[in-house]
Design an enzyme around this catalytic site. Structure first.
Site, PDB file in Angstrom:
ATOM      1  N   HIS A 198       1.076  -1.229   0.053  1.00  0.00           N
ATOM      2  CA  HIS A 198       0.186   0.212   0.164  1.00  0.00           C
ATOM      3  C   HIS A 198       0.445   1.163  -0.114  1.00  0.00           C
ATOM      4  CE1 HIS A 198      -3.793   2.895   1.460  1.00  0.00           C
ATOM      5  NE2 HIS A 198      -3.422   1.769   1.323  1.00  0.00           N
ATOM      6  N   ASP A 211      -7.937  -5.421  -0.240  1.00  0.00           N
ATOM      7  CA  ASP A 211      -8.286  -5.939  -1.256  1.00  0.00           C
ATOM      8  C   ASP A 211      -7.878  -7.005  -0.412  1.00  0.00           C
ATOM      9  OD1 ASP A 211      -9.708  -3.547  -2.523  1.00  0.00           O
ATOM     10  OD2 ASP A 211      -7.161  -2.639  -3.025  1.00  0.00           O
TER      11      ASP A 211
END
EC number: 2.3.3.16
Length: 382
Positions: free
Chosen positions: A264, A319
């Protein structure tokens, strides 16, 4: 003024906000000071919308009025639904259909001509957009499956109504609670690409519809939205090939393939939203007596942890688990990113409302690197 180039505006402060607090080193996320863990497990998505748009959590009376007003705006004009149906039959991508449908909505908005400086009108328009997106998405998916769209169910909340309109079945408490939680987890996340795109548009004092359309466009890019679809495709590939998940991940790394759902731009540890969704996946897996996706994801996560990725600051993001959760809820894979847009629209609208209270046109500069003093040659002499 510094001339240091910051590609992608990384680390550049462009605004102040009271909406999202993110600590990427500690793995913390909060909305207006409230921990995401508390909001996801104890508040409804409608409560979170109220918090983001109004600055404080609602009383029960305020929430009831807010939810009733939101539910009253769910219906979509026939002309818009007809366009959505045409797009569904033509095989259009769901994000393209959503962007097109939202661009039609102001045509039927009674306050379409409201001044962008009228933030109360902007908030009402934002409420209409937020209410209608689930109706648009559910209608699109049902039509492409050869089924008739369903009218919204007035007695269901925001999350439950979407699942009903999508599947045709009233969701059980576990499904409705899980999806409501997922919407809350995706509602806002600082100045990500789609939120910043929405704010840039809003800074011109364009209407809220333009800002939301811009957000949808930014979210459609594979570097922002779509990673949970990639995770689901990975899990299906593993399942269809009959390969052990660890063997698949090992081969993928040796081939230089990226593991979707990992890493991320902000978090250096496991995304707090992933922690919450992992637990919901465990609950759903137990409820459905089907642990396949849970087994695959946890096996890959344990393997990658053993490979030292956590020490490198590469950890599961939201996700990595959201796709498996959506699959348990009966949601088609290519609807994952549109659902992301459905949840994040509330955040886009909140940032527009906040920024336009003290608006300044967002106008960065680029360093020119081309030639100078080039002699112009008339066309007949070239």
């Amino acid at each position: 003024m510094s001339n240091e180039l910051k590609r992608g505006l990384e680390g550049v402060l462009v605004a102040e906000s009271e909406l999202s607090y993110i600590d990427g080193e500690a793995g913390k996320l909060g909305y207006r000071g409230y921990a995401i863990e508390d909001l996801a497990t104890q508040a409804s998505y409608e409560e979170v919308l109220y918090l983001l748009w109004h600055g404080e959590l609602p009383t029960r009376a305020e929430l009831e009025a807010f939810s009733e007003n939101l539910a009253a705006e769910r219906s979509v004009d026939d002309e818009v639904l007809a366009a959505v149906a045409d797009l569904a039959r033509s095989g259009a991508d769901p994000m393209d259909a959503l962007r097109t449908a939202v661009s039609m909505l102001p045509t039927y908005d009674p306050e379409a001509d409201a001044d962008a400086e009228d933030l109360a009108a902007t908030r009402r328009q934002g409420r209409r957009i937020t209410a209608k997106i689930p109706t648009i998405l559910a209608a699109f998916d049902r039509v492409r499956r050869g089924e008739e769209p369903l009218d919204p169910a007035d007695d269901l909340g925001y999350a439950g109504n979407f699942l009903y309109m999508l599947t045709g079945a009233r969701p059980d408490d576990v499904a409705e609670e899980t999806f409501d939680m997922a919407l809350t987890l995706h509602a806002d996340h600082g100045l990500n690409a789609s939120t910043f795109a929405s704010m840039v548009i809003a800074s011109t004092m364009a209407d809220i519809y333009s800002s939301v359309i811009g957000g949808i466009g930014a979210l459609s890019g594979p570097l922002h939205g779509g990673a949970n679809e990639d995770v689901m495709e990975m899990l299906e590939e593993i399942d269809e090939s009959g390969t052990d998940p660890v063997e698949w991940a090992t081969a993928a790394r040796e081939e230089g393939r990226r593991i979707p759902g990992y890493g991320h731009r902000v978090y250096r540890v496991k995304d707090p939203r992933a922690e919450i969704l992992e637990q919901r996946l465990r609950d759903l897996s137990a409820s459905n007596d089907d642990t396949k996706w849970l087994d695959y994801t946890t096996a890959i996560e344990e393997y990658l942890a053993d490979q030292g990725l956590l020490e490198e600051g590469i950890a599961p993001n939201v996700d990595f688990y959201s796709g498996s959760v959506y699959d348990h809820l009966g949601i088609p894979t290519d609807m994952y990113t549109p659902i992301f847009a459905m949840a994040r629209a509330g955040g886009w609208i909140a940032h527009v409302l906040e920024y336009q209270t003290d608006n300044r046109l967002i106008r960065p500069r680029a360093r020119y690197t081309g030639p100078t003093d080039v002699e112009f040659v008339p066309i007949d002499e070239r």
